[in-house]
Design a protein around this motif. Structure first.
Motif, PDB file in Angstrom:
ATOM      1  N   GLN A  21       0.710  -1.259  -0.175  1.00 25.45           N
ATOM      2  CA  GLN A  21      -0.061   0.013  -0.050  1.00 25.45           C
ATOM      3  C   GLN A  21       0.855   1.157  -0.102  1.00 25.45           C
ATOM      4  O   GLN A  21       0.471   2.047  -0.569  1.00 25.45           O
ATOM      5  CB  GLN A  21      -1.010   0.076   1.295  1.00 25.45           C
ATOM      6  N   THR A  22       2.056   1.290   0.498  1.00 25.13           N
ATOM      7  CA  THR A  22       2.823   2.472   0.772  1.00 25.13           C
ATOM      8  C   THR A  22       3.370   2.711  -0.638  1.00 25.13           C
ATOM      9  O   THR A  22       3.296   3.860  -1.000  1.00 25.13           O
ATOM     10  CB  THR A  22       4.072   2.113   1.866  1.00 25.13           C
ATOM     11  N   SER A  23       3.757   1.827  -1.347  1.00 27.25           N
ATOM     12  CA  SER A  23       4.404   1.718  -2.569  1.00 27.25           C
ATOM     13  C   SER A  23       3.168   2.331  -3.653  1.00 27.25           C
ATOM     14  O   SER A  23       3.363   3.132  -4.491  1.00 27.25           O
ATOM     15  CB  SER A  23       5.225   0.672  -3.141  1.00 27.25           C
ATOM     16  N   THR A  24       2.162   1.939  -3.621  1.00 20.96           N
ATOM     17  CA  THR A  24       0.969   2.397  -4.398  1.00 20.96           C
ATOM     18  C   THR A  24       0.638   3.652  -4.092  1.00 20.96           C
ATOM     19  O   THR A  24       0.555   4.420  -5.000  1.00 20.96           O
ATOM     20  CB  THR A  24      -0.142   1.289  -4.387  1.00 20.96           C
ATOM     21  N   CYS A  25       0.416   4.060  -2.998  1.00 23.47           N
ATOM     22  CA  CYS A  25       0.005   5.587  -2.385  1.00 23.47           C
ATOM     23  C   CYS A  25       1.187   6.385  -2.785  1.00 23.47           C
ATOM     24  O   CYS A  25       1.009   7.531  -3.347  1.00 23.47           O
ATOM     25  CB  CYS A  25      -0.046   5.424  -0.957  1.00 23.47           C
ATOM     26  N   ALA A  26       2.458   6.110  -2.828  1.00 24.36           N
ATOM     27  CA  ALA A  26       3.665   6.982  -3.208  1.00 24.36           C
ATOM     28  C   ALA A  26       3.915   6.825  -4.674  1.00 24.36           C
ATOM     29  O   ALA A  26       4.185   8.211  -4.906  1.00 24.36           O
ATOM     30  CB  ALA A  26       4.990   6.147  -2.469  1.00 24.36           C
ATOM     31  N   ALA A  37       2.797  19.548   1.766  1.00 23.93           N
ATOM     32  CA  ALA A  37       1.616  19.197   2.735  1.00 23.93           C
ATOM     33  C   ALA A  37       0.679  18.419   1.984  1.00 23.93           C
ATOM     34  O   ALA A  37      -0.171  17.626   2.395  1.00 23.93           O
ATOM     35  CB  ALA A  37       1.047  20.563   3.153  1.00 23.93           C
ATOM     36  N   ALA A  38       0.267  18.944   0.659  1.00 25.36           N
ATOM     37  CA  ALA A  38      -0.472  18.101  -0.292  1.00 25.36           C
ATOM     38  C   ALA A  38      -0.120  16.458  -0.513  1.00 25.36           C
ATOM     39  O   ALA A  38      -0.924  15.610  -0.485  1.00 25.36           O
ATOM     40  CB  ALA A  38      -0.456  18.733  -1.612  1.00 25.36           C
ATOM     41  N   LYS A  39       1.043  16.419  -0.663  1.00 25.92           N
ATOM     42  CA  LYS A  39       1.729  14.918  -0.649  1.00 25.92           C
ATOM     43  C   LYS A  39       1.360  14.179   0.745  1.00 25.92           C
ATOM     44  O   LYS A  39       0.872  13.052   0.652  1.00 25.92           O
ATOM     45  CB  LYS A  39       3.012  14.842  -1.172  1.00 25.92           C
ATOM     46  N   SER A  40       1.641  14.885   1.748  1.00 29.39           N
ATOM     47  CA  SER A  40       1.485  14.209   3.071  1.00 29.39           C
ATOM     48  C   SER A  40      -0.080  13.951   3.331  1.00 29.39           C
ATOM     49  O   SER A  40      -0.374  12.914   3.855  1.00 29.39           O
ATOM     50  CB  SER A  40       2.001  15.267   4.198  1.00 29.39           C
ATOM     51  N   SER A  41      -0.680  14.899   2.995  1.00 29.25           N
ATOM     52  CA  SER A  41      -2.230  14.757   3.282  1.00 29.25           C
ATOM     53  C   SER A  41      -2.861  13.610   2.171  1.00 29.25           C
ATOM     54  O   SER A  41      -3.580  12.629   2.721  1.00 29.25           O
ATOM     55  CB  SER A  41      -3.096  15.958   2.884  1.00 29.25           C
ATOM     56  N   PHE A  42      -2.195  13.786   1.131  1.00 29.79           N
ATOM     57  CA  PHE A  42      -2.892  12.563   0.107  1.00 29.79           C
ATOM     58  C   PHE A  42      -2.374  11.290   0.721  1.00 29.79           C
ATOM     59  O   PHE A  42      -3.002  10.189   0.664  1.00 29.79           O
ATOM     60  CB  PHE A  42      -1.836  12.692  -1.237  1.00 29.79           C
ATOM     61  N   LEU A  43      -1.048  11.191   1.085  1.00 35.57           N
ATOM     62  CA  LEU A  43      -0.381   9.694   1.472  1.00 35.57           C
ATOM     63  C   LEU A  43      -1.194   9.184   2.779  1.00 35.57           C
ATOM     64  O   LEU A  43      -1.611   8.167   3.042  1.00 35.57           O
ATOM     65  CB  LEU A  43       0.805   9.772   1.764  1.00 35.57           C
ATOM     66  N   LYS A  44      -1.571  10.290   3.775  1.00 33.60           N
ATOM     67  CA  LYS A  44      -2.308   9.619   5.094  1.00 33.60           C
ATOM     68  C   LYS A  44      -3.710   9.336   4.626  1.00 33.60           C
ATOM     69  O   LYS A  44      -4.058   8.115   5.268  1.00 33.60           O
ATOM     70  CB  LYS A  44      -2.491  11.132   5.638  1.00 33.60           C
ATOM     71  N   LYS A  45      -4.497   9.854   3.556  1.00 35.51           N
ATOM     72  CA  LYS A  45      -5.844   9.395   3.344  1.00 35.51           C
ATOM     73  C   LYS A  45      -5.795   8.112   2.530  1.00 35.51           C
ATOM     74  O   LYS A  45      -6.427   7.157   2.726  1.00 35.51           O
ATOM     75  CB  LYS A  45      -6.388  10.635   2.488  1.00 35.51           C
ATOM     76  N   CYS A  46      -4.667   8.177   1.517  1.00 36.54           N
ATOM     77  CA  CYS A  46      -4.663   6.868   0.898  1.00 36.54           C
ATOM     78  C   CYS A  46      -4.295   5.662   1.730  1.00 36.54           C
ATOM     79  O   CYS A  46      -5.171   4.510   1.481  1.00 36.54           O
ATOM     80  CB  CYS A  46      -3.523   6.914  -0.333  1.00 36.54           C
ATOM     81  N   GLU A  47      -3.461   5.832   2.566  1.00 35.44           N
ATOM     82  CA  GLU A  47      -3.059   4.672   3.508  1.00 35.44           C
ATOM     83  C   GLU A  47      -4.180   4.175   4.561  1.00 35.44           C
ATOM     84  O   GLU A  47      -4.496   3.380   4.518  1.00 35.44           O
ATOM     85  CB  GLU A  47      -1.820   5.199   4.332  1.00 35.44           C
ATOM     86  N   THR A  48      -5.065   5.236   5.052  1.00 38.14           N
ATOM     87  CA  THR A  48      -6.030   5.173   5.663  1.00 38.14           C
ATOM     88  C   THR A  48      -7.068   4.363   4.934  1.00 38.14           C
ATOM     89  O   THR A  48      -7.804   3.272   5.606  1.00 38.14           O
ATOM     90  CB  THR A  48      -6.571   6.228   6.412  1.00 38.14           C
ATOM     91  N   ASP A  49      -7.579   4.774   4.013  1.00 39.80           N
ATOM     92  CA  ASP A  49      -8.338   4.178   3.048  1.00 39.80           C
ATOM     93  C   ASP A  49      -7.981   2.701   2.654  1.00 39.80           C
ATOM     94  O   ASP A  49      -8.844   1.819   2.705  1.00 39.80           O
ATOM     95  CB  ASP A  49      -8.549   4.929   1.673  1.00 39.80           C
ATOM     96  N   THR A  50      -6.982   2.612   2.328  1.00 38.01           N
ATOM     97  CA  THR A  50      -6.225   1.136   2.013  1.00 38.01           C
ATOM     98  C   THR A  50      -6.493   0.099   3.292  1.00 38.01           C
ATOM     99  O   THR A  50      -6.998  -0.724   3.065  1.00 38.01           O
ATOM    100  CB  THR A  50      -4.824   1.297   1.566  1.00 38.01           C
ATOM    101  N   CYS A  51      -6.141   0.698   4.486  1.00 33.32           N
ATOM    102  CA  CYS A  51      -6.057  -0.055   5.538  1.00 33.32           C
ATOM    103  C   CYS A  51      -7.617  -0.302   5.871  1.00 33.32           C
ATOM    104  O   CYS A  51      -8.064  -1.574   6.223  1.00 33.32           O
ATOM    105  CB  CYS A  51      -5.581   0.662   6.842  1.00 33.32           C
ATOM    106  N   GLU A  52      -8.531   0.501   5.814  1.00 33.04           N
ATOM    107  CA  GLU A  52      -9.975   0.280   6.088  1.00 33.04           C
ATOM    108  C   GLU A  52     -10.675  -0.443   5.190  1.00 33.04           C
ATOM    109  O   GLU A  52     -11.190  -1.503   5.513  1.00 33.04           O
ATOM    110  CB  GLU A  52     -10.726   1.681   5.839  1.00 33.04           C
TER     111      GLU A  52
END
Length: 111
Positions: A21-26, A37-52
């Motif tokens: 998931q990390t490599s996919t989001c990155a 900040a845009a990248k950090s926000s995107f990565l946080k949301k992407c990782e959370t969505d993937t985990c959910e």
């Protein structure tokens, strides 16, 4: 003995999922040419969505889902932050400090 083997297998699977998931989001963030900040926000949301999504696939609910999601996001953030520290060639206390702050900023819990 069997419990230990099962726990180890589960952790390896979880770590593998966090790596994927990390490599996919990155990769998605890079593709979208995000930075700061845009990248950090995107990565946080992407990782959370993937985990959910993973928690839903495992049919987890309630506290088990919350615990799984929190650990999953923290593992993903740690993987990303460790890679960033390696890129910056940090070691020792500098690496630990950087990683701790990076994981906290990414929304993961620091252990």
């Amino acid at each position: 003995m069997m419990r230990t083997a099962l726990a180890t297998t589960a952790l390896l699977l979880l770590f593998g999922a966090a790596q994927a998931q990390t490599s996919t989001c990155a990769a998605s963030a890079t593709e979208k040419k995000l930075a700061g900040a845009a990248k950090s926000s995107f990565l946080k949301k992407c990782e959370t969505d993937t985990c959910e999504t993973q928690a839903a696939e495992k049919k987890l609910a309630g506290a088990a889902k919350d615990s799984f999601t929190k650990k999953c996001v923290t593992d993903a953030a740690t993987t990303t932050c460790d890679a960033a520290a390696k890129e910056k060639k940090l070691a020792g206390a500098a690496k630990n400090s950087f990683t701790k702050k990076c994981v906290t900023d990414a929304g993961g819990a620091v252990s």
